[in-house]
Design a protein around this motif. Structure first.
Motif, short mmCIF file in Angstrom:
data_model
loop_
_atom_site.label_atom_id
_atom_site.label_comp_id
_atom_site.label_asym_id
_atom_site.label_seq_id
_atom_site.Cartn_x
_atom_site.Cartn_y
_atom_site.Cartn_z
N PRO B 97 0.83 -1.20 0.00
CA PRO B 97 0.00 0.00 0.00
C PRO B 97 0.87 1.26 0.00
O PRO B 97 1.98 1.23 0.53
N GLN B 100 1.01 3.63 4.87
CA GLN B 100 1.00 2.57 5.87
C GLN B 100 -0.22 2.72 6.76
O GLN B 100 -0.45 3.78 7.33
N ARG B 101 -0.98 1.63 6.83
CA ARG B 101 -2.14 1.70 7.72
C ARG B 101 -1.71 1.45 9.15
O ARG B 101 -0.71 0.80 9.39
N THR B 102 -2.50 1.96 10.08
CA THR B 102 -2.12 1.77 11.48
C THR B 102 -2.45 0.35 11.92
O THR B 102 -3.24 -0.34 11.31
N PHE B 103 -1.82 -0.04 12.99
CA PHE B 103 -2.05 -1.36 13.53
C PHE B 103 -3.46 -1.48 14.09
O PHE B 103 -4.06 -0.50 14.51
N LYS B 104 -3.94 -2.69 14.10
CA LYS B 104 -5.21 -2.96 14.76
C LYS B 104 -4.99 -2.84 16.28
O LYS B 104 -3.91 -3.09 16.76
N GLU B 106 -4.55 -0.44 18.06
CA GLU B 106 -3.45 0.47 18.37
C GLU B 106 -3.65 1.16 19.73
O GLU B 106 -2.72 1.26 20.52
N HIS B 109 -2.75 -1.10 22.52
CA HIS B 109 -1.30 -1.22 22.65
C HIS B 109 -0.75 -0.03 23.42
O HIS B 109 0.04 -0.19 24.35
N GLN B 110 -1.19 1.16 23.03
CA GLN B 110 -0.69 2.37 23.70
C GLN B 110 -0.99 2.33 25.20
O GLN B 110 -0.15 2.68 26.01
N ILE B 324 7.82 -6.52 19.55
CA ILE B 324 6.51 -6.39 20.18
C ILE B 324 5.46 -6.75 19.12
O ILE B 324 5.13 -5.94 18.27
N PRO B 325 4.93 -7.96 19.19
CA PRO B 325 3.94 -8.35 18.18
C PRO B 325 2.62 -7.62 18.44
O PRO B 325 2.38 -7.17 19.56
N ARG B 328 -3.41 -9.54 20.00
CA ARG B 328 -4.37 -10.38 19.29
C ARG B 328 -5.41 -10.89 20.24
O ARG B 328 -5.09 -11.15 21.39
#
Lengths: 85, 480, 208
Positions: B97, B100-104, B106, B109-110, B324-325, B328
């Motif tokens: 793409p 860059q799309r943001t992480f799911k 997110e 995570h923060q 850092i995966p 999920r």
């Protein structure tokens, strides 16, 4: 040979502020193992890098990979800053 | 093949020179080119394998010559060439793409890594995950239920059946009664250890699959640096709250020998395994002050000993890096499978030891050897301010840590152990020597010298601290 | 298969007794014993968090054995299944990033593929991080190990707008490639078919 002075903003990662973006220009650490590991995790020269967090550990994003590192390792990643936000 | 991986020409030259030196006797499955490359990157395993070979000095010479002619390290140059090709292939075979799309997840995570929100989340995870789920639910509710069932339904039946079939008292005691294989060995395994260990492994697999553990490491890194470890060590240490034996095995994931030794020591000394933890939490939770004293003492010892070990164990400071995966949502089936696999390992390794320990106790009692040791331990118990009936508990505690804790459980329910004694016993038992299985894995992982050093330190420290704690509590006149 | 022995001795030992029964000597090296055995051993390798264990689960049904090999690994899971009429043993290894190990845990996977008789190595990578994970693929190709590349998690990659051309990748690398979403069982049949191709094409069988 003639030298021209380029002013490139080039800094160890641990001197940068959170959310700084840049490109990795070098990876230097006296411990070769650390260099190996960083390379294996996709931290290479020329890759775009974002500093996401500084405390309690440094969190960087290289490409699509997110990695936590300590200050010593952050110091070994040299960055040319591209944007500041 | 359209993409040939070629290295800068000095490296290619070195590769062919090394290749021509290697003989056919190499039992490796991998190509000579690969071996040559590994040698150029100073691979320690391969170097020690080839050290004795007559051509080894020649290889050394080629490596240092090649290195001398390059501006960057060979490892780096090799990795760079490979990286360039890998990136070129990726470019060629993928459509990426533009933006860059943001992480799911997110925001989640923060929240988990920001110190202001991360530390409270960590505390909540530990409170609900370890204390409520493993300690109160697993170690309390479930244990009480199954234990009660054993006491009232199974043990009397077993005792009477054994009494009916077996005419010899000696054999009866081996199978049934107070210390029999079925009534003690299997009862402890099924009624006390199984529920606690299962709840722990369920919780651990959940944390593992959700991707929370690396975030935990990230948050703890600073703190762990002060005790000579890195954030990475949190994983074996948390696992140690489940099973110290398994955790001792997992210390392999740590980078340096120094970290592995410190982690092994802390696991042996301060980290209670889930069987122990469950029983102790179950016993002490009725007395909040007692629980608080126990927890404070354990945390203080963990940090104090860790700090000293960090100063004393030789080696460089640990460094920390970890991918850092993304977070999920874990799949239930995967968690159940992981829990099942861990439980299977646990019972494969541990249940035989339970039975073995029962046999040893039986043999020990039969020969009088046990009584001898118990009598030797009795003055130590009195010295700690404990009733002398606590002596067997400590002895059994060596055979299985949880035997000790479970023995304490029995002593408490029969009213022998109470108040201050309970706290002193809990602290001393937690610190006291790890179980036979953990000791065995310490030997295997850390070697005899380190293990003997750690074990003798642990025994001495446990009893001295128990003594001091008893005096201190007496002086402070704390009542529980 | 219940194997709690150390890996250097248990497998070959069992093979050797087998051969002795049939009148063969037991002098053959470990390697020979394996290539002549009628069973195929396939190792799953790759960095952590790429779905190796899940794939292992799908391929073998469940964790048949978790052996802990003293002195070598945290855990190597071993599971058997039958593909194309032949017995296939899958090994699930601890994560590794590169052929040069850094922790003891990582050296397990390497020792396994370097010294053990593995007939096929399946390298599992995350489609989202294809570029950096191809590093290990290239090293495995250099080592000339029989190799199959599984590009896993294509569903997650597609959500990020990344598309992988399986054929082009196979052509570039010169090895078979399968794209998968193991969590959704997408591509599993294709993988099994590729493994079956491999199992059938290699002359492994020995008549008893």
């Amino acid at each position: 040979m003639f030298t021209q002075s380029f002013s490139v903003y080039y800094s160890p990662l641990n001197f940068l502020a959170t959310k700084t973006q840049g490109v990795i220009t070098a990876i230097r650490n006296k411990d070769e193992q650390i260099v190996k590991k960083l390379l294996a995790m996709g931290v290479h020269t020329g890759m775009p890098i974002t500093l996401e967090q500084r405390f309690p550990a440094f969190v960087i994003r290289v490409g699509r990979t997110r990695i936590a590192i300590d200050k010593d390792i952050a110091n070994s990643i040299k960055v040319r800053v591209t944007t500041r936000s | 093949m359209s993409s040939q991986l070629l290295y800068p020409s000095p490296i290619e030259t070195a590769i062919s020179r090394i290749e021509s030196l290697l003989d056919d006797r190499l039992e490796n499955q991998i190509s000579r080119r690969s071996i040559a490359l590994l040698l150029l990157q100073k691979d320690p395993t391969l170097r020690s394998q080839l050290r004795q070979e007559p051509y080894f000095p020649e290889i050394e010479r080629i490596v240092s010559e090649t290195q001398a002619g390059m501006s960057e390290s060979l490892t780096f140059a090799i990795a760079e060439s490979r990286h360039q090709l890998a990136m070129a292939i990726e470019q060629d075979v993928t459509i990426q793409p533009q933006q860059q799309r943001t992480f799911k997840h997110e925001w989640l995570h923060q929240l988990t890594v920001h110190p202001v929100t991360g530390i409270p989340i960590l505390a909540l995870v530990l409170y609900f995950g370890v204390y409520q789920f493993v300690g109160v639910f697993g170690g309390g509710t479930l244990v009480d239920g199954i234990e009660g069932f054993f006491e009232s339904q199974i043990n009397p039946v077993v005792n009477s059946i054994v009494a009916a079939i077996v005419p010899w008292q000696v054999v009866r005691d081996l199978l049934a009664n107070d210390y029999g294989i079925i009534t003690l060995g299997i009862r402890y395994a099924v009624a006390i250890v199984l529920p606690i260990v299962t709840t722990f492994f369920l919780m651990f697999s959940l944390l593992e699959d959700s991707g929370y553990l690396p975030r935990l490491s990230l948050l703890m890194d600073r703190l762990f640096k002060t005790i000579g470890l890195s954030g990475r060590s949190i994983i074996p240490l948390i696992l140690g709250l489940g099973c110290g034996t398994m955790a001792t095995l997992v210390t392999r994931t740590l980078e340096s020998k120094r970290e592995r030794i410190i982690a092994t020591l802390l696991l042996a000394l301060t980290i209670p395994c889930s069987a122990q933890l469950g029983v102790i939490l179950g016993l002490l939770s009725q007395e909040p002050t007692a629980l608080l004293v126990w927890a404070t003492v354990m945390v203080a010892i963990f940090l104090g000993i860790g700090f000293l070990a960090g100063k004393m164990v030789p080696g460089n400071t640990a460094c920390f890096y970890m991918e850092i995966p993304p977070l999920r949502l874990p799949r239930l089936k995967a968690i159940l499978t992981k829990t099942y696999v861990r439980l299977k390992w646990y019972f494969g390794e541990i249940l035989p030891l339970f039975i073995f320990a029962s046999v040893l106790i039986w043999a020990g009692k039969l020969t009088g050897l046990f009584d001898l040791v118990v009598r030797r331990l009795e003055p130590v118990m009195l010295w700690l301010g404990l009733p002398k009936e606590a002596a067997p508990t400590f002895l059994y505690g060596f055979f299985r840590r949880d035997y000790g804790a479970a023995g304490m459980f029995d002593l408490h329910s029969s009213g022998i152990l109470a108040g201050q004694q309970l706290v002193v016993a809990a602290v001393t038992l937690t610190l006291f020597i790890p179980c036979i299985a953990q000791l065995q894995f310490m030997f295997k992982e850390r070697g005899i010298k380190n293990t003997l050093a750690i074990a003798s330190f642990v025994i001495l420290f446990a009893f001295s601290l128990g003594y001091m704690l008893n005096r201190l509590l007496t002086i402070m006149e704390l009542s529980f | 298969m219940d194997c709690h022995d150390c890996h250097q001795s248990c497998q070959p030992k069992r093979k050797n007794t087998g051969w002795k029964l049939f009148g063969f000597g037991s002098k053959r090296s470990v390697k020979n014993n394996f290539t002549h055995s009628s069973q195929t051993t396939i190792a799953l390798v790759g960095s952590p968090n790429v779905g190796k264990s899940l794939l292992f689960n799908l391929l073998t049904g469940t964790y048949v054995t978790v052996s802990n090999y003293p002195g070598t690994t945290v855990e190597v899971s071993k599971g058997n299944t039958v593909i194309a009429g032949k017995k296939v043993t899958f090994l699930d290894t601890p994560g590794m990033y590169s052929l040069i190990p850094i922790t003891e845990e990582e050296s397990v996977a390497r020792d396994l593929i370097m010294n053990e008789a593995v007939n096929l190595v399946i390298h599992v990578v995350d489609a989202k991080h294809l570029g950096r994970m191809l590093n290990l693929t290239l090293q495995l190709i250099e080592a000339q190990l029989p190799l199959l590349l599984v590009v896993n998690m294509i569903d997650e990659a597609q959500k990020l707008g990344i598309w992988v051309d399986e054929n082009q990748l196979a052509y570039q690398l010169g090895i078979p490639v399968v794209t998968m979403a193991a969590a959704q069982k997408v591509g599993l049949k294709k993988l099994i078919a590729k493994v079956a191709d491999y199992v059938q094409s290699t002359p492994l069988s020995v008549t008893y």
